[in-house]
Design an enzyme around this catalytic site. Sequence first.
Site, PDB file in Angstrom:
ATOM      1  N   GLU A  34     -11.710  -9.200   5.530  1.00  0.00           N
ATOM      2  CA  GLU A  34     -10.498  -8.791   5.978  1.00  0.00           C
ATOM      3  C   GLU A  34      -9.777  -9.764   6.906  1.00  0.00           C
ATOM      4  OE1 GLU A  34      -8.470  -6.443   4.761  1.00  0.00           O
ATOM      5  OE2 GLU A  34      -9.993  -5.620   3.281  1.00  0.00           O
ATOM      6  N   TYR A 117      -5.100  -1.126  10.629  1.00  0.00           N
ATOM      7  CA  TYR A 117      -5.037  -1.313   9.241  1.00  0.00           C
ATOM      8  C   TYR A 117      -6.705  -1.767   8.889  1.00  0.00           C
ATOM      9  CZ  TYR A 117      -5.758  -4.206   5.109  1.00  0.00           C
ATOM     10  OH  TYR A 117      -6.210  -4.900   4.004  1.00  0.00           O
ATOM     11  N   ASP A 135      -0.842  -2.303   4.682  1.00  0.00           N
ATOM     12  CA  ASP A 135      -0.466  -3.596   5.139  1.00  0.00           C
ATOM     13  C   ASP A 135       0.894  -3.998   4.272  1.00  0.00           C
ATOM     14  OD1 ASP A 135      -1.411  -3.757   2.364  1.00  0.00           O
ATOM     15  OD2 ASP A 135      -2.809  -5.600   3.116  1.00  0.00           O
TER      16      ASP A 135
END
Length: 390
Positions: A34, A117, A135
């Site tokens: 991520e 997020y 996002d």
Amino acid sequence: MQKLVPLLLDWFAANARDLPWRRTRDPYAIWVSEIMLQQTQVKTVIPYWNRWMRELPTIKSTANASADKIHKLWEGLGYYTRVRNLQKTAQAIVAKHGGRFPGNFDDVLALPGIGRYTAGAICSIAFNQPTPILDGNVIRVLTRIFGIAKNPKEKKTNEFLWQIAKELVGRAKSAKEAKKQDTSRPSRSSLEINPCSHFNQSLMELGALVCTPRNPQCRICPVRIFCVAFRENRIEQLPNLRKRETAASRQFVAFIVENNGRFLVRQRPAGVVNAHLWEFPNTEIHGGKSEPKLAAKDIFGIAPIRIEPLATVKHSITRYRITLEAFRVKIGGTSSTSSHSKQSKSGTRGACPSEAVGVWKSPAQMQRLAFTAAHKKLASFAVNRILSGR
Ligand code: SF4
């Protein structure tokens, strides 16, 4: 909303890309992916992620790695604050959680460098918790499906989008239906076990593959019949984001000083952009044409004996278009044939005027250092051109 969830889960089961971080539920591995994927394309990230997981397979190994090592592993990915924060967070996990990634959303969110997020992505993908994600990809998908015309960056609209994302992943938690079965894709049983994980990933994947910023593939979109933007022909207008600022040009001059097969390089200090990375001595030229000889004198403290153009490197980063003009320079006390170099074998500083600026490194030593992208290009060009022409 009720019908969107099974459609997206089915679509994901049939169309999900086989990405290396999708073969694991290790929260550390998912977290690394991520962070790498922020502002970076999937195809660029894959080799970096594979190398990182091979070299630093655990939170502890990342926490204990040297600054040189983490920067070298990140070299070329850009936005280097990410890698320094990744290590700080790994150190916090070791200190507060004994090196075990916390499994609770609030504990994940409390970690330094992890926002709403990323915490939502880790908790849903690794632990199948109904934690929403929002996002750029997800914003685009949701504003189009629901026809949200307000600017999604504005607080109220942004919070509304978070609420939609939360509602959807909450519904996915109880989803049991997954009609398609394909053993090379997330399987039906896996979907039933991990619906929150797969639902959030389906939103990301739809935004990446189908509902793209330009020319979305509405024809093959699984949620087309529910999409307000498609129905009302408003796709071009959504999401309603301000136009990006036009890129600003910046000009730099860099100086390549070579002495007996070694090159003068320096490390950027802490607290500046690209901190800790290596580069050739350089400076930004403000306004008008560069006067490289004067710039070289400013950097080295004396005027170069000789200066000649070597290469021009163009590079883009965030909103800047950078032009780096490189010159090969000869400073008093250095030359490619000099036999009185003051450098030590380890490449430390010596008494030559230019050596106050940086340290001498051989091409092999430079290979092991992390350079900024533009200077990495320059290094390989300079080494080939200068050393092969000797
Ligand atoms: Fe995006 Fe088109 Fe699908 Fe709507 S129909 S979600 S605009 S790809």
